[in-house]
Design an enzyme around this catalytic site. Structure first.
Site, PDB file in Angstrom:
ATOM      1  N   ARG A   1      -1.316  -4.422  15.143  1.00 45.49           N
ATOM      2  CA  ARG A   1      -2.457  -3.567  14.812  1.00 45.49           C
ATOM      3  C   ARG A   1      -3.757  -4.368  14.779  1.00 45.49           C
ATOM      4  O   ARG A   1      -4.822  -3.875  15.179  1.00 45.49           O
ATOM      5  CB  ARG A   1      -2.217  -2.878  13.470  1.00 45.49           C
ATOM      6  CG  ARG A   1      -1.072  -1.872  13.510  1.00 45.49           C
ATOM      7  CD  ARG A   1      -0.686  -1.400  12.133  1.00 45.49           C
ATOM      8  NE  ARG A   1      -1.727  -0.585  11.513  1.00 45.49           N
ATOM      9  CZ  ARG A   1      -1.688  -0.189  10.245  1.00 45.49           C
ATOM     10  NH1 ARG A   1      -0.677  -0.565   9.451  1.00 45.49           N
ATOM     11  NH2 ARG A   1      -2.653   0.560   9.755  1.00 45.49           N
TER      12      ARG A   1
ATOM     13  N   ARG B   1       0.812  -1.217   0.000  1.00 47.99           N
ATOM     14  CA  ARG B   1       0.000   0.000   0.000  1.00 47.99           C
ATOM     15  C   ARG B   1       0.851   1.275   0.000  1.00 47.99           C
ATOM     16  O   ARG B   1       1.845   1.383   0.693  1.00 47.99           O
ATOM     17  CB  ARG B   1      -0.934   0.000   1.225  1.00 47.99           C
ATOM     18  CG  ARG B   1      -1.878   1.167   1.271  1.00 47.99           C
ATOM     19  CD  ARG B   1      -2.937   0.963   2.335  1.00 47.99           C
ATOM     20  NE  ARG B   1      -2.398   0.958   3.694  1.00 47.99           N
ATOM     21  CZ  ARG B   1      -3.162   0.875   4.778  1.00 47.99           C
ATOM     22  NH1 ARG B   1      -4.490   0.767   4.648  1.00 47.99           N
ATOM     23  NH2 ARG B   1      -2.621   0.868   5.981  1.00 47.99           N
TER      24      ARG B   1
END
Length: 319
Positions: free
Chosen positions: A275, A219
């Protein structure tokens, strides 16, 4: 109409236009102002309607015109009243997007913004703007940050309350990065309830964890807009690959602005695990809290981008 404003013949037989059933019925269906115009003609002329057809025509035209003007202003006032009520009471689209890192929020969020013409509000951006503008709540936040403390939920809620009063939020807004705890969600709901509002839609993007790592590690982001790109699934038009099979960083630029893209420092396989744990422990309880209100809509974020968008659109239109 009352008998005193109906047109009648004085001495001669009734005319077929105004005194017989046809005209009398026609005049009765007009506005009250029309009758007033005819009555005024009767008082001034004091003659039978058959003696001066032109005068009768003028009176009828004047009366109907007066009625039309009155009707226009009455309708205008009613329209303005309805518009004011619509603006005051009709609910805004107050949205949140939830999903694990790489689930598709960054890709679908800007599309929702463009489709609904509502802003996506980041708590970080709102905080910086409030401090820069020197608002009352911005000054409080600045003092806390300078002292090295954490900005309280009360201050953040105050910043949001100020921001959503801006004209671009008139039709609604999307909250990005808030709330992060159930307590913050409850405080947000209490703030919105003061103006008779509530969160109206939460879109939850679900993706298989095995797919997230590939998405995250490839990304690239555009800082100003939040637009998201991917070296495999959605590469920028400027991307060029190096001899090692990886994109050349200098060629990674935003399609719309030409500005440089960047990769987040925590967009790695190691950071992703932490995360995901944080998402499960902190965010899922918020979704459980709002599910009781029936406003959480699930979207399969593992599909192709166009298919995900189609699913998102169906959720936007649902009640």
């Amino acid at each position: 109409l009352p008998a005193e404003v109906q047109i009648r013949s004085v001495s001669r037989p009734r005319c077929s236009l105004c005194c017989a059933g046809g005209a009398s019925g026609w005049v009765r269906t007009g506005a009250t102002a029309s009758a007033a115009g005819v009555a005024h003609w009767q008082r001034d002329r004091k003659v039978a309607c058959e003696t001066d057809p032109a005068a009768l025509g003028a009176a009828l035209a004047g009366g109907l015109a007066a009625g039309a003007v009155g009707g226009y202003f009455f309708g205008k006032q009613q329209g303005e009243s309805i518009s004011e009520k619509y603006e005051k009471f009709w609910p805004r689209k107050i949205m949140m997007l939830f999903g694990a890192p790489g689930a598709g929020k960054g890709t679908q969020g800007p599309k929702i913004v463009d489709t609904l013409a509502i802003p996506q509000l980041s708590t970080g951006d709102m905080l910086r703007e409030a401090v820069s503008a020197g608002t009352e709540v911005g000054k409080k936040a600045e003092a806390v940050m300078k002292s090295g403390g954490l900005v309280s939920d009360e201050i953040v809620i105050g910043i949001i309350a100020d921001r959503i009063k801006e004209p671009d939020c008139k039709s609604g807004f999307i909250l990005d990065g808030f709330p992060r705890t159930v307590a913050q969600a409850q405080a947000l709901d209490a703030m919105l309830a003061k103006s008779g509002e509530a969160v109206s839609l939460i879109v939850e993007f679900n993706v298989n964890p095995s797919v997230l790592e590939e998405r995250i590690c490839g990304r690239w982001m555009h800082k100003a807009s939040g637009r998201s790109y991917h070296v495999k699934f959605q590469p920028p038009k400027s991307m060029k690959m190096g001899p090692d099979g990886k994109p050349v960083p200098e060629t990674m630029k935003d399609d719309q602005t030409g500005e440089a893209l960047y990769q987040r420092s925590d967009d790695t396989a190691e950071a992703l695990k932490k995360r995901l744990d944080g998402y499960k422990n902190q965010t899922l309880p918020i979704l459980d809290y709002y599910k009781e209100k029936g406003i959480v809509k699930k979207v399969d974020g593992g599909k192709k981008i166009d298919e995900v968008w189609k699913d998102v659109c169906s959720k936007l239109a649902s009640k």
